[in-house]
Write a protein that holds these residues in place. Structure first.
Motif, PDB file in Angstrom:
ATOM      1  N   PHE A  82      -4.824 -17.533 -34.024  1.00 29.31           N
ATOM      2  CA  PHE A  82      -3.878 -16.484 -34.392  1.00 29.31           C
ATOM      3  C   PHE A  82      -3.934 -16.310 -35.907  1.00 29.31           C
ATOM      4  N   ILE A  83      -4.705 -15.306 -36.340  1.00 31.07           N
ATOM      5  CA  ILE A  83      -5.020 -15.103 -37.746  1.00 31.07           C
ATOM      6  C   ILE A  83      -4.425 -13.803 -38.258  1.00 31.07           C
ATOM      7  N   SER A  84      -3.798 -13.904 -39.424  1.00 32.23           N
ATOM      8  CA  SER A  84      -3.285 -12.708 -40.080  1.00 32.23           C
ATOM      9  C   SER A  84      -4.304 -12.152 -41.064  1.00 32.23           C
ATOM     10  N   SER A  85      -4.933 -13.041 -41.838  1.00 35.84           N
ATOM     11  CA  SER A  85      -5.863 -12.590 -42.870  1.00 35.84           C
ATOM     12  C   SER A  85      -6.834 -13.710 -43.227  1.00 35.84           C
ATOM     13  N   VAL A  86      -8.081 -13.335 -43.476  1.00 34.68           N
ATOM     14  CA  VAL A  86      -9.105 -14.281 -43.926  1.00 34.68           C
ATOM     15  C   VAL A  86      -9.505 -13.911 -45.342  1.00 34.68           C
TER      16      VAL A  86
END
Length: 121
Positions: free
Chosen positions: A27-31
């Motif tokens: 569950f990623i918002s930003s890389v």
């Protein structure tokens, strides 16, 4: 749970090529920035190449002209194309990224599990 999953290592003869891949999952918002490091036996982990979200790259002097780092932001994936490999490139290669998980307000450092690259002479 956020993790970095690497693939693409192996055994190759000197002068050969390999392509490493590393995908951020969970569950990623930003890389943020992504990078590859390597660690040879008995040595410290060293930066091989890095790339910003916008595509700006940086390379260790030892790999300039031979390795190319790239990324696919839509897939949260970073690649390392390694050409003209030398025995001194033999090491465990680790993927790194700063990632903001879903619901988080800050970036955390994540590392991949490492993939072995062995170059025979």
């Amino acid at each position: 749970q956020v993790q970095l999953v690497e693939s693409g290592g192996g055994l190759v003869q000197a002068g050969g090529s390999l392509r490493l891949s590393c995908r951020a999952s969970g569950f990623i918002s930003s890389v943020n920035g992504m990078a590859w490091y390597h660690q040879a036996p008995g040595k410290q982990r060293e930066l091989v190449a890095s790339i910003t979200y916008g595509g700006n790259t940086n390379y260790a002097d030892s790999v300039k002209g031979r390795f190319t780092i790239s990324r696919d932001n839509a897939k949260n994936t970073v690649y390392l194309q390694m050409n003209n490999l030398k025995p001194e490139d033999t090491a465990v290669y680790y993927c790194y990224s700063g990632i903001k998980g879903a619901g988080s307000d800050r970036y955390i450092d994540y590392w991949g599990q490492g993939t072995q690259v062995t170059v025979s002479s």
